[in-house]
Design a protein around this motif. Structure first.
Motif, mmCIF file in Angstrom:
data_model
loop_
_atom_site.group_PDB
_atom_site.id
_atom_site.type_symbol
_atom_site.label_atom_id
_atom_site.label_comp_id
_atom_site.label_asym_id
_atom_site.label_seq_id
_atom_site.Cartn_x
_atom_site.Cartn_y
_atom_site.Cartn_z
ATOM 1 N N SER A 244 14.529 12.001 -62.643
ATOM 2 C CA SER A 244 15.886 11.587 -62.979
ATOM 3 C C SER A 244 15.864 10.164 -63.498
ATOM 4 C CB SER A 244 16.804 11.657 -61.755
ATOM 5 O OG SER A 244 16.982 12.996 -61.357
ATOM 6 N N PRO A 245 16.687 9.863 -64.502
ATOM 7 C CA PRO A 245 16.673 8.521 -65.076
ATOM 8 C C PRO A 245 17.413 7.523 -64.196
ATOM 9 C CG PRO A 245 18.381 9.821 -66.112
ATOM 10 C CD PRO A 245 17.651 10.744 -65.162
ATOM 11 N N SER A 246 17.038 6.255 -64.321
ATOM 12 C CA SER A 246 17.834 5.201 -63.687
ATOM 13 C C SER A 246 19.158 5.114 -64.437
ATOM 14 C CB SER A 246 17.104 3.858 -63.755
ATOM 15 O OG SER A 246 16.999 3.422 -65.101
ATOM 16 N N LEU A 247 20.141 4.474 -63.833
ATOM 17 C CA LEU A 247 21.444 4.357 -64.484
ATOM 18 C C LEU A 247 21.361 3.603 -65.813
ATOM 19 C CD1 LEU A 247 24.342 5.191 -64.192
ATOM 20 C CD2 LEU A 247 24.769 3.130 -62.859
ATOM 21 N N PRO A 248 20.636 2.462 -65.891
ATOM 22 C CA PRO A 248 20.517 1.788 -67.191
ATOM 23 C C PRO A 248 19.874 2.671 -68.250
ATOM 24 C CG PRO A 248 19.906 0.283 -65.444
ATOM 25 C CD PRO A 248 20.044 1.643 -64.810
ATOM 26 N N MET A 249 18.837 3.445 -67.872
ATOM 27 C CA MET A 249 18.206 4.328 -68.847
ATOM 28 C C MET A 249 19.169 5.413 -69.303
ATOM 29 S SD MET A 249 14.871 6.817 -68.580
ATOM 30 C CE MET A 249 13.712 5.457 -68.470
ATOM 31 N N LEU A 250 19.952 5.957 -68.371
ATOM 32 C CA LEU A 250 20.913 6.989 -68.729
ATOM 33 C C LEU A 250 21.951 6.442 -69.703
ATOM 34 C CD1 LEU A 250 21.542 9.927 -68.288
ATOM 35 C CD2 LEU A 250 22.868 9.300 -66.260
ATOM 36 N N HIS A 251 22.380 5.193 -69.487
ATOM 37 C CA HIS A 251 23.309 4.561 -70.434
ATOM 38 C C HIS A 251 22.690 4.462 -71.825
ATOM 39 C CE1 HIS A 251 26.989 3.272 -68.406
ATOM 40 N NE2 HIS A 251 26.277 3.124 -67.317
ATOM 41 N N LYS A 252 21.413 4.087 -71.899
ATOM 42 C CA LYS A 252 20.737 3.981 -73.197
ATOM 43 C C LYS A 252 20.653 5.334 -73.885
ATOM 44 C CE LYS A 252 17.803 0.044 -71.933
ATOM 45 N NZ LYS A 252 16.404 -0.386 -71.646
ATOM 46 N N LEU A 253 20.304 6.359 -73.108
ATOM 47 C CA LEU A 253 20.159 7.697 -73.681
ATOM 48 C C LEU A 253 21.477 8.214 -74.246
ATOM 49 C CD1 LEU A 253 17.837 9.294 -70.969
ATOM 50 C CD2 LEU A 253 17.216 8.809 -73.350
ATOM 51 N N VAL A 254 22.559 8.098 -73.464
ATOM 52 C CA VAL A 254 23.833 8.641 -73.950
ATOM 53 C C VAL A 254 24.363 7.829 -75.132
ATOM 54 C CG1 VAL A 254 24.440 9.669 -71.734
ATOM 55 C CG2 VAL A 254 25.226 7.358 -72.249
ATOM 56 N N LYS A 255 24.033 6.535 -75.178
ATOM 57 C CA LYS A 255 24.451 5.718 -76.327
ATOM 58 C C LYS A 255 23.771 6.205 -77.601
ATOM 59 C CE LYS A 255 24.852 0.937 -77.918
ATOM 60 N NZ LYS A 255 24.587 -0.494 -77.591
ATOM 61 N N VAL A 256 22.466 6.457 -77.521
ATOM 62 C CA VAL A 256 21.729 6.965 -78.677
ATOM 63 C C VAL A 256 22.257 8.334 -79.087
ATOM 64 C CG1 VAL A 256 19.479 7.767 -79.501
ATOM 65 C CG2 VAL A 256 19.635 5.663 -78.150
ATOM 66 N N LEU A 257 22.602 9.166 -78.098
ATOM 67 C CA LEU A 257 23.038 10.531 -78.373
ATOM 68 C C LEU A 257 24.510 10.634 -78.758
ATOM 69 C CD1 LEU A 257 21.134 12.255 -75.433
ATOM 70 C CD2 LEU A 257 20.620 12.473 -77.874
ATOM 71 N N GLY A 258 25.235 9.518 -78.663
ATOM 72 C CA GLY A 258 26.645 9.533 -79.053
ATOM 73 C C GLY A 258 27.525 10.314 -78.102
ATOM 74 N N THR A 259 27.139 10.371 -76.829
ATOM 75 C CA THR A 259 27.950 11.056 -75.833
ATOM 76 C C THR A 259 28.221 10.098 -74.685
ATOM 77 O OG1 THR A 259 28.092 13.038 -74.445
ATOM 78 C CG2 THR A 259 25.905 12.060 -74.702
ATOM 79 N N ASN A 260 28.568 10.612 -73.500
ATOM 80 C CA ASN A 260 28.790 9.742 -72.353
ATOM 81 C C ASN A 260 28.257 10.387 -71.088
ATOM 82 O OD1 ASN A 260 31.007 11.309 -71.004
ATOM 83 N ND2 ASN A 260 32.091 10.800 -72.903
ATOM 84 N N ILE A 261 28.095 9.583 -70.067
ATOM 85 C CA ILE A 261 27.525 10.062 -68.819
ATOM 86 C C ILE A 261 28.407 11.142 -68.195
ATOM 87 C CG2 ILE A 261 26.953 9.390 -66.444
ATOM 88 C CD1 ILE A 261 25.924 6.770 -67.577
ATOM 89 N N GLY A 262 29.725 11.015 -68.387
ATOM 90 C CA GLY A 262 30.638 12.015 -67.860
ATOM 91 C C GLY A 262 30.288 13.422 -68.335
ATOM 92 N N TRP A 263 29.998 13.570 -69.628
ATOM 93 C CA TRP A 263 29.665 14.888 -70.176
ATOM 94 C C TRP A 263 28.380 15.424 -69.559
ATOM 95 C CZ3 TRP A 263 25.559 16.829 -73.077
ATOM 96 C CH2 TRP A 263 25.752 18.119 -73.579
ATOM 97 N N MET A 264 27.438 14.536 -69.245
ATOM 98 C CA MET A 264 26.157 14.959 -68.685
ATOM 99 C C MET A 264 26.328 15.674 -67.338
ATOM 100 S SD MET A 264 23.592 14.303 -70.652
ATOM 101 C CE MET A 264 23.287 13.349 -72.148
ATOM 102 N N PHE A 265 27.398 15.322 -66.607
ATOM 103 C CA PHE A 265 27.595 15.885 -65.277
ATOM 104 C C PHE A 265 28.850 16.751 -65.182
ATOM 105 C CE2 PHE A 265 25.023 12.117 -64.557
ATOM 106 C CZ PHE A 265 24.035 12.610 -63.734
ATOM 107 N N GLU A 266 29.434 17.087 -66.316
ATOM 108 C CA GLU A 266 30.700 17.826 -66.313
ATOM 109 C C GLU A 266 30.574 19.137 -65.556
ATOM 110 O OE1 GLU A 266 33.732 19.961 -69.511
ATOM 111 O OE2 GLU A 266 32.034 18.790 -70.205
#
Length: 202
Positions: A59-81
């Motif tokens: 599982s990614p750290s929170l900062p890494m997850l922020h970087k990933l969703v920024k690159v992907l043009g989505t948000n963390i909320g969608w990842m856990f919907e």
């Protein structure tokens, strides 16, 4: 710190959500036509770690997850919907999952208890941050939005920009999410923070 457990309200561990996160991440990456290497390069992480995350083995750290969703043009909320509760209004005690974003790395000791589901249908995101003794958030983190919090239990040190605040039960805070921010438990025992932010990126 326990592995990425969901809690059913009576202490019984439910299956982990690492697989769901990995599936969502892979879907977002493939939808945008990115290879593992391309996403890893843009998010400044290793390709092997990204592969493990997509396969539910890390599982990614929170900062890494922020970087990933920024690159992907989505948000963390969608990842856990997930599906909403009764009519999308009421979410019963004992049904709220307890999420650990970085269960494979020691020392953070933080879990997020969802108050409402992660969903693009909500303008707000709301969790209770449970911070174990000596636990701290990975960070600092910066993103769009606004943060509001209320300390339920324990003693927290909140760092926002260059300012450091010591918070006790009953203390509240608000700040713009664009300011670098992180926090740690500086007291004895577990601390808990009722935390609301907008838009749903946390």
């Amino acid at each position: 710190m326990k592995r990425n457990d969901l809690n059913d309200g009576d202490g019984t561990a439910l299956p982990t959500n690492a697989a769901r996160l990995g599936t969502r991440l892979r879907l977002a990456r493939q939808t945008r036509g990115l290879t593992l290497k391309a996403l890893a390069d843009e998010a400044h992480c290793s390709e092997s770690l990204l592969s493990k995350i997509e396969n539910g083995k890390a599982s990614p750290s929170l900062p890494m997850l922020h970087k990933l969703v920024k690159v992907l043009g989505t948000n963390i909320g969608w990842m856990f919907e997930e599906a909403d509760g009764e009519e999308g209004i009421v979410f019963r005690a004992g049904t709220r999952p307890l999420i650990s974003l970085d269960p494979l790395r020691r020392g953070e000791g933080i879990s997020l208890e969802r108050i409402i589901p992660y969903s693009p249908g909500h303008l707000l995101q709301c969790n209770i941050h449970h911070v174990e003794e000596d636990g701290e958030s990975a960070g600092p983190i910066e993103h769009v939005g606004e943060e509001v919090g209320y300390v339920i239990a324990g003693e927290i040190e909140l760092i926002v920009g260059d300012e450091v605040f010591r918070l006790n039960p009953g203390d509240a805070f608000v700040f713009k999410s664009e300011l670098p921010h992180h926090y740690r438990n500086v007291g004895k025992g577990r601390a808990s923070i009722f935390w609301v932010n907008t838009p749903p990126t946390f």
